[in-house]
Design a protein around this motif. Structure first.
Motif, short mmCIF file in Angstrom:
data_model
loop_
_atom_site.label_atom_id
_atom_site.label_comp_id
_atom_site.label_asym_id
_atom_site.label_seq_id
_atom_site.Cartn_x
_atom_site.Cartn_y
_atom_site.Cartn_z
N GLU A 114 1.08 -1.45 0.12
CA GLU A 114 -0.27 0.16 0.12
C GLU A 114 0.69 1.54 -0.12
O GLU A 114 2.41 1.45 0.76
CB GLU A 114 -1.10 -0.02 1.14
CG GLU A 114 -1.55 -1.03 1.44
CD GLU A 114 -2.94 -0.90 0.20
OE1 GLU A 114 -3.09 0.27 -0.27
OE2 GLU A 114 -3.69 -1.63 -0.30
N PRO A 115 0.38 2.65 -0.67
CA PRO A 115 1.30 3.40 -0.87
C PRO A 115 1.76 3.95 0.47
O PRO A 115 2.97 4.21 0.93
CB PRO A 115 0.93 4.49 -0.86
CG PRO A 115 -0.94 3.73 -1.98
CD PRO A 115 -0.63 2.52 -1.84
N ALA A 116 0.83 3.65 1.78
CA ALA A 116 1.01 3.93 2.67
C ALA A 116 2.58 3.19 3.91
O ALA A 116 2.94 3.90 4.29
CB ALA A 116 -0.01 4.18 4.10
N GLN A 117 2.21 2.25 3.07
CA GLN A 117 3.60 1.54 4.07
C GLN A 117 5.28 1.90 3.04
O GLN A 117 6.01 0.62 3.19
CB GLN A 117 2.86 0.36 3.85
CG GLN A 117 1.58 -0.10 4.47
CD GLN A 117 1.17 -2.00 4.57
OE1 GLN A 117 1.24 -2.31 3.20
NE2 GLN A 117 0.27 -2.13 5.17
N ARG A 118 4.57 2.29 1.45
CA ARG A 118 6.16 2.44 1.29
C ARG A 118 7.30 2.77 2.15
O ARG A 118 8.75 2.26 2.09
CB ARG A 118 6.08 2.99 0.30
CG ARG A 118 4.55 2.10 -0.80
CD ARG A 118 5.08 2.72 -2.14
NE ARG A 118 3.52 2.04 -2.85
CZ ARG A 118 3.43 3.57 -4.44
NH1 ARG A 118 3.15 4.39 -4.53
NH2 ARG A 118 2.13 2.51 -5.14
N SER A 141 6.82 1.11 -6.24
CA SER A 141 6.40 2.15 -6.64
C SER A 141 5.61 1.71 -8.19
O SER A 141 5.44 2.53 -8.60
CB SER A 141 6.85 3.00 -6.82
OG SER A 141 6.87 3.29 -4.95
N SER A 152 4.78 0.69 -11.07
CA SER A 152 2.79 0.18 -10.92
C SER A 152 3.12 -0.60 -12.48
O SER A 152 3.47 -1.13 -13.28
CB SER A 152 2.03 1.65 -12.25
OG SER A 152 2.89 2.17 -13.20
N SER A 192 -3.56 -12.49 -3.45
CA SER A 192 -2.88 -12.22 -2.48
C SER A 192 -1.52 -12.24 -1.90
O SER A 192 -0.65 -11.73 -1.47
CB SER A 192 -3.95 -12.52 -0.65
OG SER A 192 -3.46 -14.45 -0.70
#
Length: 687
Positions: free
Chosen positions: A196-200, A223, A225, A307
């Motif tokens: 997730e972006p918040a975990q990068r 990151s 994509s 997952s």
């Protein structure tokens, strides 16, 4: 008004509408009564009603009694209000057709009225049917026409192919000591879709210091994509891999792989080369034999869920990797280490640009050491400025070491013997050029053995004039000039040797003493190995054979052999070369206590590319020899390019390296002294 007596030409008499006067006096005052309207629909007037109304209106037209008299109709009786006349009512009456003007048309009736629910329902059903037909068409397209395409895309999203790298073959020395080997390692990878972006930032902060990577590069990779698999690091140690797994970061995991290591650091680096980050050979034997060493990588295809978990019953196909074959070299690790140490020390001591040492067995052509300086560590090849191997990739003018070829030619074809006397001045002029010796001296009477022992350029020119230019060229070619040794190292140069047809009037003279011709160091070492082997040239050999993954050794084909000079000529040259290591010769520093040593010094000027001349170009200092001289077992050649501190002569800077390396190699190979006494060599002519 007078009635017309007959018909108009071509027509009937005009009809006249009856007036109340025609009916009589009482008729005019009798109101016209309308018939009662029928029940349930009498609100629409018919044609008869309209005619009745017309009769009830006052008539302003004159009757037959005369013009101007107006007959007035009595006012009609009161009647119920009529609904508005419709277009149909006007169109249906006679008066509309015959009267003086068309009555005004009523409002047009719309084709669709809100009050008509059936039409509205039909229109709605039509729209719905059209929309459903679009969905049905798209469904048919997806499930029939393009079903295979979308099925393949769906499988591709779930299917992942994992690389199964092959184990790269080892490179060992002649005794099996590893010079390059493959060890277990780990590859760290990420699935950007699971991060997730918040975990990068948390992932970057944990991995960057652990893997010694730039945080910006780690962030850019995780990151990415549209990607489900990116390598973050490859070839990390198993301990680092376990530490990454312990972090339990989302979307980050490791894969088993292999890493190339060089256990002896910079030992023989210019020969071995290295494997780059892509897993391919980048220099040396690693590059030249990359396909054989690398083997064939395998792969495994697995289906994974969103997952990232492997689907147990999904597709699972696999191709096993094929391990590479190893190389066993002819190098001896200990001799290589000594040669490398000696040349590195001398390069530093003399300020030379570079240096090299070659150790060969003249009977088999096997190369026991190929050492160069400066070197580099293939474990950290990125810090090196140069990965080349000057022994085979750099061509240089051999100088006086080349005089043994001229000696062989004049001994066999020129009628010269080791005792032939030459009157040797300091310089001689040939055509428009003057040639001289390295040291000033008065005119000397030297034997041909003395010419070789003192390395006289002028004496060599005088001896070379006993043979033709073509003969000199043929012997140079026979000793291996002008063609690569094909020892297996990449980028080998063949040197420069032009045919006599392209020589200028004076080229044959400098060629006779080793200038205006160029070779690589291994070519020159092979010349001395040929003489030490009794005149039989054995092609240099570096690869002893290959080793299968199971350990089975397959020897390389025997090197090619050919006779270049006779046994007698080779023995004469060997005796003459022993004179170079005497006190009267040019290389007394090459002597080894207890052993008979033969060899030749070389000091050649280097062409200055700025002017195309020898001024300011520096020197190449060299020494090539063998021992024991009466039973040659080893050949050693030393070359130093552009020494800048102290002497630049081969007898001063190259001979000492020869002595140290040769003495060590003789002991390592357990080669004892022969005990023979060196012959007496006459350098100067006896009066």
């Amino acid at each position: 008004m007078t009635a017309r007596a007959g018909r108009d030409t071509g027509g009937r008499p005009p009809r006249r509408r009856r007036t109340p006067a025609d009916r009589g006096p009482g008729a005019a005052r009798t109101p016209v009564r309308r018939p009662a309207r029928p029940a349930g629909g009498a609100d629409r007037p018919g044609p008869g009603d309209r005619a009745a109304r017309d009769d009830a209106r006052p008539d302003t037209r004159a009757g037959d009694a005369g013009r101007g008299e107006t007959a007035r109709r009595p006012a009609p009786a009161a009647r119920p209000a009529e609904p508005p006349r419709t277009a149909r009512a006007f169109s249906g009456g006679r008066s509309a057709r015959r009267g003086g003007g068309r009555p005004p048309r009523g409002p047009r009736r719309p084709a669709f009225r809100r009050s008509d629910p059936l039409k509205r329902l039909n229109a709605g059903l039509l729209v719905i049917a059209f929309v459903l037909s679009l969905f049905a068409g798209r469904l048919v397209q997806l499930q029939t026409i393009e079903a295979d395409v979308y099925t393949a895309r769906a499988v591709k999203q779930r299917l992942h192919e994992l690389e199964l790298p092959a184990v790269r073959g080892d490179i060992t020395d002649a005794d099996g000591h590893p010079l390059a080997k493959t060890v277990e390692a780990r590859a760290v990878y990420a699935d950007p879709a699971l991060i997730e972006p918040a975990q990068r930032q948390r992932v970057v902060a944990a991995l960057a210091p652990l893997l010694s990577m730039d945080p910006a590069k780690v962030l850019a990779k995780i990151s990415t994509s549209g990607s489900r698999f990116v390598y973050l690091a490859r070839g990390v140690s198993p301990d680092q891999g376990r530490m990454v797994e312990a972090l339990d970061l989302p979307g980050v995991d490791t894969l088993p792989e292999y890493r190339r290591i060089y256990p002896n650091d910079d030992l023989a680096a210019s020969v071995i080369g290295f494997v780059n980050r892509e897993g391919r050979g980048g220099a040396g034997l690693e590059s030249a034999y990359d396909r054989q060493l690398a083997g064939v990588d395998g792969w495994q295809r697995v289906e994974t869920s969103v997952s990232g978990q492997v689907i147990p019953m999904g597709e699972d196909s696999k191709r096993e990797p094929v391990p590479g074959r190893g190389l066993r070299l002819t190098l001896l690790r200990d001799v290589q280490a000594k040669a490398q140490q000696a040349i590195e020390e001398q390069v530093r001591a003399t300020g030379a640009r570079s240096g090299s040492v070659i150790v060969m067995d003249p009977r088999t052509g096997q190369i026991l050491a190929l050492a160069t300086a400066p070197g580099y560590d293939p474990n950290d090849y990125g810090r090196a400025d140069d990965w080349s191997n000057p022994i085979v990739q750099e061509a240089y003018e051999p100088g006086s070491t080349n005089k043994v070829i001229t000696a062989a030619a004049v001994l066999e074809k020129g009628g010269v013997t080791p005792g032939t006397v030459f009157r040797v001045p300091y310089s001689v002029r040939r055509h428009d050029r003057t040639f001289h010796d390295s040291h000033r001296h008065p005119t000397q009477r030297l034997t041909f053995s003395g010419v070789l022992a003192t390395s006289s350029n002028v004496g060599t020119i005088l001896a070379s004039e006993t043979i033709s230019a073509q003969t000199l060229y043929d012997y140079l070619r026979a000793f291996g000039f002008g063609e690569p040794t094909r020892v297996g190292l990449p980028g080998e140069t063949a040197g420069v040797l032009t045919p006599p047809s392209r020589w200028s009037g004076t080229d044959r003279y400098p060629i006779s003493f080793g200038q205006t011709v160029s070779v690589n160091a291994l070519q020159m070492a092979s010349v001395y190995a040929t003489i030490a082997n009794g005149g039989v040239r054995v092609s240099p050999q570096l690869i002893a054979g290959t080793v299968e993954p199971g350990g089975r050794f397959t020897a390389a084909p025997a090197p090619a052999q050919r006779r270049v000079i006779s046994q007698a000529t080779a023995e004469q040259i060997i005796r003459m070369l022993e004179g170079a290591t005497t006190v009267e010769g040019t290389a007394p520093k090459a002597r080894i206590p207890g052993y008979r040593v033969a060899g030749k010094t070389g000091t050649a000027e280097i062409v200055n590319p700025a002017c195309g001349c020898y001024e300011g170009g520096g020197y190449t200092a060299s020494f090539a020899g063998f021992a024991p001289a009466d039973d040659p077992r080893l050949v050693v050649q030393v070359v130093l390019q552009k020494p800048t501190r102290g002497s630049h002569y081969g007898g001063d800077v190259a001979a000492p390296v020869f002595r140290d390396v040769m003495a060590f190699a003789l002991k390592t190979r357990k080669i004892p002294p022969t005990g023979g006494r060196p012959p007496k060599i006459d350098i100067y002519a006896r009066d």
